[in-house]
Design a protein around this motif. Sequence first.
Motif, mmCIF file in Angstrom:
data_model
loop_
_atom_site.group_PDB
_atom_site.id
_atom_site.type_symbol
_atom_site.label_atom_id
_atom_site.label_comp_id
_atom_site.label_asym_id
_atom_site.label_seq_id
_atom_site.Cartn_x
_atom_site.Cartn_y
_atom_site.Cartn_z
ATOM 1 N N ASP A 76 -9.858 3.567 -9.621
ATOM 2 C CA ASP A 76 -8.665 3.097 -8.914
ATOM 3 C C ASP A 76 -7.431 3.158 -9.810
ATOM 4 N N ARG A 77 -7.612 2.778 -11.091
ATOM 5 C CA ARG A 77 -6.494 2.834 -12.037
ATOM 6 C C ARG A 77 -6.055 4.270 -12.251
ATOM 7 N N MET A 78 -7.032 5.179 -12.347
ATOM 8 C CA MET A 78 -6.721 6.584 -12.546
ATOM 9 C C MET A 78 -5.899 7.131 -11.377
ATOM 10 N N ILE A 79 -6.335 6.835 -10.147
ATOM 11 C CA ILE A 79 -5.626 7.312 -8.959
ATOM 12 C C ILE A 79 -4.218 6.735 -8.916
ATOM 13 N N ASP A 80 -4.088 5.445 -9.207
ATOM 14 C CA ASP A 80 -2.783 4.800 -9.158
ATOM 15 C C ASP A 80 -1.842 5.376 -10.219
ATOM 16 N N THR A 81 -2.366 5.577 -11.424
ATOM 17 C CA THR A 81 -1.544 6.094 -12.519
ATOM 18 C C THR A 81 -1.048 7.504 -12.238
ATOM 19 N N THR A 82 -1.974 8.380 -11.813
ATOM 20 C CA THR A 82 -1.580 9.769 -11.547
ATOM 21 C C THR A 82 -0.629 9.850 -10.350
ATOM 22 N N THR A 83 -0.843 8.984 -9.365
ATOM 23 C CA THR A 83 0.018 8.998 -8.182
ATOM 24 C C THR A 83 1.426 8.545 -8.527
ATOM 25 N N ARG A 84 1.546 7.464 -9.296
ATOM 26 C CA ARG A 84 2.876 6.961 -9.656
ATOM 27 C C ARG A 84 3.631 7.962 -10.530
ATOM 28 N N LYS A 85 2.903 8.662 -11.377
ATOM 29 C CA LYS A 85 3.545 9.689 -12.200
ATOM 30 C C LYS A 85 4.057 10.822 -11.323
ATOM 31 N N ALA A 86 3.223 11.253 -10.362
ATOM 32 C CA ALA A 86 3.619 12.338 -9.463
ATOM 33 C C ALA A 86 4.786 11.924 -8.570
ATOM 34 N N ALA A 87 4.845 10.637 -8.231
ATOM 35 C CA ALA A 87 5.897 10.135 -7.343
ATOM 36 C C ALA A 87 7.268 10.100 -8.009
ATOM 37 N N GLN A 88 7.318 10.316 -9.317
ATOM 38 C CA GLN A 88 8.600 10.339 -10.016
ATOM 39 C C GLN A 88 9.353 11.650 -9.785
ATOM 40 N N ARG A 89 8.671 12.634 -9.200
ATOM 41 C CA ARG A 89 9.343 13.890 -8.885
ATOM 42 C C ARG A 89 10.414 13.657 -7.821
ATOM 43 N N PRO A 90 11.410 14.511 -7.773
ATOM 44 C CA PRO A 90 12.410 14.414 -6.708
ATOM 45 C C PRO A 90 11.756 14.574 -5.339
ATOM 46 N N THR A 91 12.326 13.941 -4.345
ATOM 47 C CA THR A 91 11.805 13.993 -2.985
ATOM 48 C C THR A 91 11.571 15.424 -2.520
ATOM 49 N N GLU A 92 12.559 16.282 -2.749
ATOM 50 C CA GLU A 92 12.467 17.665 -2.292
ATOM 51 C C GLU A 92 11.305 18.394 -2.952
ATOM 52 N N GLU A 93 11.021 18.061 -4.209
ATOM 53 C CA GLU A 93 9.924 18.724 -4.913
ATOM 54 C C GLU A 93 8.579 18.270 -4.362
ATOM 55 N N ILE A 94 8.456 16.993 -4.046
ATOM 56 C CA ILE A 94 7.203 16.494 -3.462
ATOM 57 C C ILE A 94 6.908 17.220 -2.156
ATOM 58 N N VAL A 95 7.919 17.340 -1.302
ATOM 59 C CA VAL A 95 7.740 18.029 -0.025
ATOM 60 C C VAL A 95 7.397 19.503 -0.249
ATOM 61 N N ARG A 96 8.105 20.138 -1.187
ATOM 62 C CA ARG A 96 7.852 21.561 -1.460
ATOM 63 C C ARG A 96 6.431 21.786 -1.950
ATOM 64 N N LEU A 97 5.966 20.956 -2.885
ATOM 65 C CA LEU A 97 4.615 21.113 -3.421
ATOM 66 C C LEU A 97 3.563 20.844 -2.355
ATOM 67 N N LEU A 98 3.826 19.879 -1.493
ATOM 68 C CA LEU A 98 2.868 19.580 -0.422
ATOM 69 C C LEU A 98 2.736 20.780 0.511
ATOM 70 N N ARG A 99 3.848 21.436 0.801
ATOM 71 C CA ARG A 99 3.797 22.624 1.650
ATOM 72 C C ARG A 99 3.108 23.785 0.931
ATOM 73 N N GLU A 100 3.471 24.000 -0.336
ATOM 74 C CA GLU A 100 2.922 25.131 -1.086
ATOM 75 C C GLU A 100 1.420 25.002 -1.299
ATOM 76 N N ARG A 101 0.946 23.771 -1.471
ATOM 77 C CA ARG A 101 -0.475 23.565 -1.754
ATOM 78 C C ARG A 101 -1.266 23.123 -0.527
ATOM 79 N N ALA A 102 -0.637 23.174 0.623
ATOM 80 C CA ALA A 102 -1.299 22.712 1.853
ATOM 81 C C ALA A 102 -2.591 23.474 2.130
ATOM 82 N N HIS A 103 -2.621 24.757 1.780
ATOM 83 C CA HIS A 103 -3.783 25.584 2.085
ATOM 84 C C HIS A 103 -4.855 25.525 0.994
ATOM 85 N N GLN A 104 -4.628 24.739 -0.031
ATOM 86 C CA GLN A 104 -5.599 24.639 -1.125
ATOM 87 C C GLN A 104 -6.907 24.053 -0.607
#
Length: 220
Positions: A76-104
């Motif tokens: 749980d700590r691992m998931i929370d830590t990695t998620t909070r780090k990833a959430a520091q990205r700009p909003t537009e980058e989060i959306v872009r990465l979600l679209r780009e990796r959607a087919h992964q």
Amino acid sequence: MKVPQEDEEEVYAAATRNRLLAAEMFAGLTPEQWRTPSLCAGWTVREVAAHLVPPERGFSAWYLVKGLVSSRGDLDRMIDTTTRKAAQRPTEEIVRLLRERAHQRVSAPIVGALGPMSDTCLHLRDAARPLGLDVMPELPAWHLTLDFLVTKPARRVVPEARLAGLELETTDEPWSHGMGSRVAGPSEAIAMAMAGRSAALADLEGEGVPVLAARLEFGG
């Protein structure tokens, strides 16, 4: 958790559809909406969005071992830590990465492809429900998620005691599980309540609802 090859293809396809659906929703949010508390305790909509972005190289055993070591064995700590780090990205980058990796094609040890796919259903609604949005995964994805949530690999998400003595039944498709006091409602609400989201209880009916509500209140 291994599923037949033909079913696995549908699992991956459902996860892709959910990520693209989520990306479209997140792209239209205001800064205030991104800061809205989600149904995941301690996470805002921003953290949920970041969590839905698949890791660049997937959930390999090495990825998990490395993360667990740095988190002292606490998943749980691992998931929370990695998620909070990833959430520091700009909003537009989060959306872009979600679209780009959607087919992964994301699979994970023990839970296979069903675990990450079910994650996309639950977390999409973790963000959409507090925002009052009706953005919703398709019924086949919910059916797969419901089937996964009652398996042993999903015990970390749905403790066996939570569902003991309850008969769960969906009202929008043919699906049921268990025996006992009835809990009925839409597939989404059944899955969300099973996964510990008490906000979904209002959409359920049956004599088993107060039992499930009490168990969720006390962490069961």
